[in-house]
Each structure stands twice: as structure tokens, then as C-alpha cells.
Design an enzyme around this catalytic site. Structure first.
Site, PDB file in Angstrom:
ATOM      1  N   HIS A   1       7.909  26.888 -25.676  1.00 60.49           N
ATOM      2  CA  HIS A   1       8.978  26.456 -26.454  1.00 60.49           C
ATOM      3  C   HIS A   1      10.389  26.380 -25.817  1.00 60.49           C
ATOM      4  O   HIS A   1      10.556  27.008 -24.779  1.00 60.49           O
ATOM      5  CB  HIS A   1       8.948  27.524 -27.683  1.00 60.49           C
ATOM      6  CG  HIS A   1       9.292  28.987 -27.314  1.00 60.49           C
ATOM      7  ND1 HIS A   1       8.685  29.918 -27.413  1.00 60.49           N
ATOM      8  CD2 HIS A   1      10.590  29.452 -27.257  1.00 60.49           C
ATOM      9  CE1 HIS A   1       9.259  30.891 -26.842  1.00 60.49           C
ATOM     10  NE2 HIS A   1      10.374  30.991 -26.958  1.00 60.49           N
TER      11      HIS A   1
ATOM     12  N   HIS B   1      16.844  29.350 -24.263  1.00 64.30           N
ATOM     13  CA  HIS B   1      16.160  29.454 -23.107  1.00 64.30           C
ATOM     14  C   HIS B   1      14.907  28.390 -23.264  1.00 64.30           C
ATOM     15  O   HIS B   1      14.673  27.876 -24.275  1.00 64.30           O
ATOM     16  CB  HIS B   1      15.726  30.990 -23.452  1.00 64.30           C
ATOM     17  CG  HIS B   1      14.819  31.297 -24.461  1.00 64.30           C
ATOM     18  ND1 HIS B   1      15.580  32.076 -25.424  1.00 64.30           N
ATOM     19  CD2 HIS B   1      13.565  31.151 -24.709  1.00 64.30           C
ATOM     20  CE1 HIS B   1      14.559  32.401 -26.511  1.00 64.30           C
ATOM     21  NE2 HIS B   1      13.548  31.926 -26.043  1.00 64.30           N
TER      22      HIS B   1
ATOM     23  N   GLU C   1      12.172  32.418 -20.484  1.00 68.61           N
ATOM     24  CA  GLU C   1      11.237  33.485 -20.967  1.00 68.61           C
ATOM     25  C   GLU C   1       9.627  33.140 -20.547  1.00 68.61           C
ATOM     26  O   GLU C   1       9.372  31.899 -20.423  1.00 68.61           O
ATOM     27  CB  GLU C   1      11.197  33.359 -22.482  1.00 68.61           C
ATOM     28  CG  GLU C   1      10.283  34.485 -23.343  1.00 68.61           C
ATOM     29  CD  GLU C   1      10.416  34.184 -24.915  1.00 68.61           C
ATOM     30  OE1 GLU C   1      11.016  33.278 -25.286  1.00 68.61           O
ATOM     31  OE2 GLU C   1       9.634  34.778 -25.509  1.00 68.61           O
TER      32      GLU C   1
HETATM   33  C1  MCA Z   1      11.188  37.010 -29.603  1.00 69.29           C
HETATM   34  C2  MCA Z   1      11.320  35.433 -28.973  1.00 69.29           C
HETATM   35  C3  MCA Z   1      10.102  34.794 -28.629  1.00 69.29           C
HETATM   36  O1  MCA Z   1      10.402  33.730 -28.199  1.00 69.29           O
HETATM   37  O2  MCA Z   1       9.090  35.495 -28.395  1.00 69.29           O
HETATM   38  C4  MCA Z   1      12.864  35.479 -28.344  1.00 69.29           C
HETATM   39  O3  MCA Z   1      12.684  34.281 -27.427  1.00 69.29           O
HETATM   40  S1  MCA Z   1      14.106  36.343 -28.111  1.00 69.29           S
HETATM   41  C5  MCA Z   1      15.385  35.618 -27.509  1.00 69.29           C
HETATM   42  C6  MCA Z   1      16.530  36.652 -27.359  1.00 69.29           C
HETATM   43  N1  MCA Z   1      16.270  37.609 -26.307  1.00 69.29           N
HETATM   44  C7  MCA Z   1      17.056  37.347 -25.180  1.00 69.29           C
HETATM   45  O4  MCA Z   1      17.677  36.632 -24.820  1.00 69.29           O
HETATM   46  C8  MCA Z   1      16.538  38.494 -24.232  1.00 69.29           C
HETATM   47  C9  MCA Z   1      17.091  38.368 -22.708  1.00 69.29           C
HETATM   48  N2  MCA Z   1      18.560  37.987 -22.900  1.00 69.29           N
HETATM   49  C10 MCA Z   1      19.609  38.933 -22.241  1.00 69.29           C
HETATM   50  O5  MCA Z   1      18.941  39.979 -21.808  1.00 69.29           O
HETATM   51  C11 MCA Z   1      20.903  38.513 -22.194  1.00 69.29           C
HETATM   52  O6  MCA Z   1      21.211  37.784 -23.392  1.00 69.29           O
HETATM   53  C12 MCA Z   1      21.327  38.046 -20.999  1.00 69.29           C
HETATM   54  C13 MCA Z   1      21.253  39.188 -19.948  1.00 69.29           C
HETATM   55  C14 MCA Z   1      20.597  36.562 -20.541  1.00 69.29           C
HETATM   56  C15 MCA Z   1      22.883  37.614 -20.998  1.00 69.29           C
HETATM   57  O7  MCA Z   1      23.487  38.803 -21.631  1.00 69.29           O
HETATM   58  P1  MCA Z   1      24.956  38.652 -22.054  1.00 69.29           P
HETATM   59  O8  MCA Z   1      25.039  37.506 -23.042  1.00 69.29           O
HETATM   60  O9  MCA Z   1      25.537  40.186 -22.657  1.00 69.29           O
HETATM   61  O10 MCA Z   1      25.925  38.511 -20.746  1.00 69.29           O
HETATM   62  P2  MCA Z   1      26.957  37.542 -20.258  1.00 69.29           P
HETATM   63  O11 MCA Z   1      27.347  36.867 -21.470  1.00 69.29           O
HETATM   64  O12 MCA Z   1      27.790  38.446 -19.376  1.00 69.29           O
HETATM   65  O13 MCA Z   1      26.268  36.499 -19.396  1.00 69.29           O
HETATM   66  C16 MCA Z   1      25.971  36.633 -17.985  1.00 69.29           C
HETATM   67  C17 MCA Z   1      26.349  35.341 -17.483  1.00 69.29           C
HETATM   68  O14 MCA Z   1      24.730  34.854 -17.948  1.00 69.29           O
HETATM   69  C18 MCA Z   1      25.195  33.515 -18.675  1.00 69.29           C
HETATM   70  N3  MCA Z   1      24.236  33.444 -19.508  1.00 69.29           N
HETATM   71  C19 MCA Z   1      24.337  34.349 -20.863  1.00 69.29           C
HETATM   72  N4  MCA Z   1      23.200  33.595 -21.612  1.00 69.29           N
HETATM   73  C20 MCA Z   1      22.931  32.639 -20.830  1.00 69.29           C
HETATM   74  C21 MCA Z   1      21.842  31.652 -21.341  1.00 69.29           C
HETATM   75  N5  MCA Z   1      21.255  31.973 -22.386  1.00 69.29           N
HETATM   76  N6  MCA Z   1      21.689  30.441 -20.735  1.00 69.29           N
HETATM   77  C22 MCA Z   1      22.351  30.367 -19.474  1.00 69.29           C
HETATM   78  N7  MCA Z   1      23.122  31.189 -19.041  1.00 69.29           N
HETATM   79  C23 MCA Z   1      23.404  32.005 -19.805  1.00 69.29           C
HETATM   80  C24 MCA Z   1      26.612  33.664 -19.111  1.00 69.29           C
HETATM   81  O15 MCA Z   1      27.316  32.536 -19.482  1.00 69.29           O
HETATM   82  C25 MCA Z   1      27.285  34.524 -18.057  1.00 69.29           C
HETATM   83  O16 MCA Z   1      27.740  33.695 -16.914  1.00 69.29           O
HETATM   84  P3  MCA Z   1      29.253  33.660 -16.521  1.00 69.29           P
HETATM   85  O17 MCA Z   1      29.389  35.140 -16.013  1.00 69.29           O
HETATM   86  O18 MCA Z   1      29.113  32.504 -15.407  1.00 69.29           O
HETATM   87  O19 MCA Z   1      29.841  33.333 -17.551  1.00 69.29           O
HETATM   88 CO    CO Z   2      11.758  32.559 -27.206  1.00 66.68          CO
END
Ligand code: MCA
Ligand code: CO
Length: 134
Positions: free
Chosen positions: A7, A79, A130
Site C-alpha cells: 500500500h 509511507h 513499512e
Molecule cells: C498500522 C498501519 C499498517 O499499515 O499496518 C500503519 O501504517 S501505521 C502508520 C503510522 N506509524 C508510523 O508511522 C510508525 C513509524 N513512524 C515513526 O516512528 C515516526 O513517525 C518517524 C520516526 C518516522 C518520525 O517521527 P517524528 O515525526 O516524531 O519525527 P520528526 O518530525 O522529528 O522527523 C524526523 C525527520 O524525518 C522526517 N519525516 C518524518 N516523517 C516522515 C515521513 N512520513 N516521510 C518522510 N520523512 C519524514 C521529518 O521531516 C524530519 O526531517 P527533518 O529533520 O529534515 O525535518
Molecule cells: Co501502512
């Protein structure tokens, strides 16, 4: 290592409004919203002939998409999810090559009832990845 595209996820502020855009304007098949507390999101799946689109709305105070929506107030692509055969083997190979696996490193059960892991966007061309065990 990676296989099919499972996805593409889009973060939104209002999942009901976003669902309606896909249902009415784009004529897609849209699921009912499902809250996933463990992931801090409510999800809707849109089924396309060759893949799925996942709409994500923040759920709870600790939602991992909250900050993304602060930076992208209109919503945006969040993502992409690739399928792998063996998520433990994929994780070990990625960690050995220096990539950062997010969270504890242990897979969680994702929206499809299968193990998932996330990889840091800074290690993958600015794209949050992911992995889902197929
Ligand atoms: C259940 C379901 C499923 O499908 O099964 C799902 O998908 S659940 C979907 C939701 N779950 C998740 O997303 C879990 C994993 N995500 C995470 O752990 C976090 O979102 C993360 C670590 C990617 C970002 O954490 P955060 O937002 O607190 O951190 P920051 O804002 O400081 O982000 C750190 C740097 O990464 C960049 N950044 C953050 N998020 C994204 C993204 N989605 N795509 C691209 N870049 C990104 C920011 O701009 C920043 O860059 P700069 O410093 O240059 O500005
Ligand atoms: Co997902």
C-alpha cells in the site's frame, strides 16, 4: 528482498472527508474506518486493482503522524509498504547494512493482521518505508 507494493499511505486530518473524496470523486472502493490504538492511527483502506491506498488519521495524543500533519497541514503521502517473505530476516539484513529500524525492532501486528516494521525515512531517500510480512 522486497516484493509487491502492499500500500501507499496518505496522512489526513479528516478521514471521513478524505474517504468521501476517494468514494465519490474518484469512484473507488473504500472500507469503513478502523481504529488501531497500538499504532496511534485510524485507517481506511481503498482497494485498487493492483494495490491499496491507506488513509491515516491521528488517534490519541501520541500519534506518530501528528507531527507530520503539523508540517503538512493539507495532508500528504506518508509511507509506502513493501511485502517481504520473512520480516525477521529482512530486519536483520537491514540492520547489518546500517539502516535504522524504528521502534523496538520487534514487528507489530499491522492493519492486515500481519507483522510490520518501519524504516527511518532518512535512510531511504526521504521516504518512510513499512515492511509487511506477506
Ligand atoms: C498500522 C498501519 C499498517 O499499515 O499496518 C500503519 O501504517 S501505521 C502508520 C503510522 N506509524 C508510523 O508511522 C510508525 C513509524 N513512524 C515513526 O516512528 C515516526 O513517525 C518517524 C520516526 C518516522 C518520525 O517521527 P517524528 O515525526 O516524531 O519525527 P520528526 O518530525 O522529528 O522527523 C524526523 C525527520 O524525518 C522526517 N519525516 C518524518 N516523517 C516522515 C515521513 N512520513 N516521510 C518522510 N520523512 C519524514 C521529518 O521531516 C524530519 O526531517 P527533518 O529533520 O529534515 O525535518
Ligand atoms: Co501502512
Amino acid at each position: 528482498m522486497i516484493g509487491r507494493l502492499n500500500h501507499v499511505a496518505i496522512a489526513v486530518r479528516d478521514i471521513a472527508a478524505a474517504s468521501e473524496v476517494y468514494r465519490s470523486t474518484l469512484g473507488a472502493q473504500v472500507s469503513a474506518p478502523e481504529p488501531l490504538e497500538e499504532h496511534g492511527v485510524t485507517v481506511v483502506f481503498i482497494t485498487l486493482p493492483n494495490t491499496k491506498i491507506e488513509l491515516l488519521e491521528p488517534l490519541g495524543a501520541e500519534s506518530p503522524i501528528a507531527r507530520f500533519l503539523e508540517k503538512n497541514p493539507d495532508g500528504g503521502m506518508h509511507h509506502i509498504c513493501y511485502e517481504v517473505d520473512d520480516i525477521g530476516a529482512a530486519r536483520d539484513q537491514l540492520v547489518n547494512s546500517g539502516a535504522r529500524v524504528l521502534g523496538s525492532g520487534e514487528p507489530k501486528i499491522g492493519a492486515h493482521g500481519k507483522p510490520v516494521l518501519f524504516l527511518h525515512p532518512k535512510d531511504f531517500n526521504g521516504t518512510l518505508i513499512e515492511l509487511e510480512q506477506a
